[in-house]
Design an enzyme around this catalytic site. Structure first.
Site, PDB file in Angstrom:
ATOM      1  N   THR A 123      47.193  46.572  31.577  1.00  0.00           N
ATOM      2  CA  THR A 123      46.024  46.934  32.391  1.00  0.00           C
ATOM      3  C   THR A 123      46.071  48.376  32.896  1.00  0.00           C
ATOM      4  O   THR A 123      47.160  48.932  33.107  1.00  0.00           O
ATOM      5  CB  THR A 123      45.960  45.985  33.619  1.00  0.00           C
ATOM      6  OG1 THR A 123      45.107  46.546  34.611  1.00  0.00           O
ATOM      7  CG2 THR A 123      47.324  45.758  34.258  1.00  0.00           C
ATOM      8  N   GLU A 125      45.601  49.116  35.781  1.00  0.00           N
ATOM      9  CA  GLU A 125      46.255  49.069  37.090  1.00  0.00           C
ATOM     10  C   GLU A 125      47.681  49.622  37.016  1.00  0.00           C
ATOM     11  O   GLU A 125      48.292  49.928  38.043  1.00  0.00           O
ATOM     12  CB  GLU A 125      46.259  47.643  37.639  1.00  0.00           C
ATOM     13  CG  GLU A 125      44.901  47.193  38.172  1.00  0.00           C
ATOM     14  CD  GLU A 125      44.450  47.966  39.404  1.00  0.00           C
ATOM     15  OE1 GLU A 125      45.144  47.946  40.415  1.00  0.00           O
ATOM     16  OE2 GLU A 125      43.388  48.607  39.341  1.00  0.00           O
ATOM     17  N   TYR A 147      50.156  42.970  41.743  1.00  0.00           N
ATOM     18  CA  TYR A 147      49.620  42.681  40.401  1.00  0.00           C
ATOM     19  C   TYR A 147      50.033  43.785  39.412  1.00  0.00           C
ATOM     20  O   TYR A 147      50.584  43.498  38.346  1.00  0.00           O
ATOM     21  CB  TYR A 147      48.085  42.583  40.469  1.00  0.00           C
ATOM     22  CG  TYR A 147      47.411  42.550  39.111  1.00  0.00           C
ATOM     23  CD1 TYR A 147      47.364  41.393  38.348  1.00  0.00           C
ATOM     24  CD2 TYR A 147      46.810  43.701  38.592  1.00  0.00           C
ATOM     25  CE1 TYR A 147      46.752  41.373  37.098  1.00  0.00           C
ATOM     26  CE2 TYR A 147      46.186  43.694  37.355  1.00  0.00           C
ATOM     27  CZ  TYR A 147      46.155  42.525  36.602  1.00  0.00           C
ATOM     28  OH  TYR A 147      45.557  42.514  35.370  1.00  0.00           O
ATOM     29  N   LYS A 151      52.578  43.427  36.269  1.00  0.00           N
ATOM     30  CA  LYS A 151      52.087  43.747  34.924  1.00  0.00           C
ATOM     31  C   LYS A 151      52.930  44.846  34.266  1.00  0.00           C
ATOM     32  O   LYS A 151      53.043  44.912  33.056  1.00  0.00           O
ATOM     33  CB  LYS A 151      50.616  44.182  34.986  1.00  0.00           C
ATOM     34  CG  LYS A 151      49.640  43.009  35.117  1.00  0.00           C
ATOM     35  CD  LYS A 151      49.463  42.300  33.765  1.00  0.00           C
ATOM     36  CE  LYS A 151      48.413  41.235  33.807  1.00  0.00           C
ATOM     37  NZ  LYS A 151      48.212  40.575  32.513  1.00  0.00           N
TER      38      LYS A 151
END
Ligand code: NAP
Ligand code: F7E
Length: 339
Positions: A123, A125, A147, A151
């Site tokens: 991601t 992110e 998160y 990840k």
């Protein structure tokens, strides 16, 4: 005919990917979690076309079982606790699924079906807080949430299994992608679903958090094609998938309301900012600090040149079209949505 196993098949991306793989003639197997009330989420319309296998990313025996049954040529790991907001309130749970879950699955593949090609849902992110310019495959990571950090583990363990065990394992670094099937806690769908409620007179106002945050938004249907393309390569590699444009939450909101016939203008600053409909004079957007995150990713914008050149991937649904499709869907299906 190829076999594919999709974890997270009931989610937004899982459903579009299942449709894509079925259209290409794959036998599709999907890992799903038992619920107290049986519900296949976004793939209710496909349950007769795919083979559903009960399991959970945190339970390795269930993953081994799914691999034994499906004998996959390709495994797409889309399962995750995918909401950044929840990762702050449930950080351990998020890490168990989004970090350790990937390791459970890779280890199960290594021991059960090591020749399966593996896709990991990484991601934007990962880029997080440091970058305000275009991010590509060489941009350093600086995740800003449990998160994003979980990840990052999933991303690197995928690369590590490729380098250590010669497995075909790769990660797609996908920027935000939305759709009519997006969960209603994510900001785009929250805006379009609340807009439908306001239009129907059931709700007065949309409450949002940091509307100055900017994201690179595309449509999920375009993005799942990139996942498949990555697994058709001879060599496993990472690719950034993005639209190359960034827009603020404020802009998304303004455009969504415009499509529904409002004339929305913002006034004030920070927590006191309001969105007023110039036609009726009513305040229809307010800021609520409850929706701010403890640490924010202010801006994201991706450079998908590598995917465009090497995978021949293209981004077809524009920002305007994405907003229009989501608004039209939520207005048209409002009565079904609330039941
Ligand atoms: P989503 O709609 O939230 O779907 C998540 C899926 O994971 C659901 O099917 C969910 O099942 C399943 N799941 C959650 N915890 C699980 C567990 N412990 N074991 C097995 N399955 C579990 O997410 P999405 O938007 O489709 O995203 C797909 C993947 O891409 C995720 O890994 C996400 O982090 C990543 N990603 C998304 C975006 C984006 O903008 N959409 C961008 C980059 C990366 P239930 O239906 O049972 O809850
Ligand atoms: O927030 C701001 C919020 O929750 C977008 C996931 O798919 O994409 C997604 O993560 C922005 C943030 O998505 C509200 O603070 C303002 O800046 O829709 P979101 P996300 O956090 O970008 C990435 C790529 C993933 O990988 C994730 O899985 O919008 N924002 N007001 C708000 N956000 C929400 N949810 N609700 C608000 O009221």
């Amino acid at each position: 005919m190829k076999n594919a196993l999709i974890t997270g098949i009931t989610g937004q991306d899982g459903s579009f990917l299942a449709e894509l793989l079925l259209s290409k003639g794959y036998n599709v197997y999907g890992l799903y979690r038992r619920k107290s009330k049986q519900d296949y989420g976004n793939i209710n319309h496909l349950v007769n076309k795919v083979t559903m296998i009960e399991g959970d990313l945190t339970d390795q025996p269930s993953l081994i079982n799914a691999l034994k049954i499906s004998q996959p040529d390709e495994v797409y790991n889309l399962a995750a606790q995918s909401f950044v907001g929840t990762s702050f309130t449930q950080p351990v749970y998020t890490t168990e699924i989004d970090a350790l879950g990937v390791l459970h699955l890779l280890e199960a593949i290594r021991n059960t079906k090591p020749d399966a090609k593996f896709y990991q849902a990484s991601t934007s992110e990962l880029f997080g807080g440091l970058n305000d310019g275009l991010c590509n495959e060489n941009t350093p990571f600086y995740p800003r949430s449990p998160y994003g950090i979980a990840k990052q583990f999933g991303h690197w363990i995928t690369i590590n299994y490729r380098e250590s065990y010669n497995m075909f394992a790769c990660a797609g670094i996908l920027f935000n992608h939305e759709s009519e099937r997006r969960g209603k806690e994510f900001v785009t769908r929250k805006i379009t679903s609340t807009l439908a409620a306001i239009k129907n007179g059931d709700v007065d106002c949309l409450e949002l958090g940091n509307i100055s945050a900017k994201r690179d938004w595309g449509h999920a249907e375009d993005y799942v094609k990139a996942m498949w393309m990555m697994l058709q390569q001879d060599k496993a590699e990472e690719f950034v998938i993005a639209s190359g444009e960034t827009h603020s939450v404020r802009e998304f909101t303004q455009k969504a309301f415009e499509y529904a016939g409002y004339d929305l203008h913002f006034e004030g600053e920070g927590i006191n900012e309001i969105g007023i409909d110039a036609k009726s004079g009513k305040v229809i957007v307010r800021i609520n600090s409850e929706f701010y995150r403890p640490a924010e990713v202010d801006i994201l914008i991706g450079d998908a040149s590598k995917a465009k050149e090497r995978l021949l991937w293209s981004h077809d649904v524009s920002f305007d079209e994405l907003v229009r499709r989501m608004v039209s869907h939520d207005l048209a299906s409002y009565k079904q949505l609330i039941t």
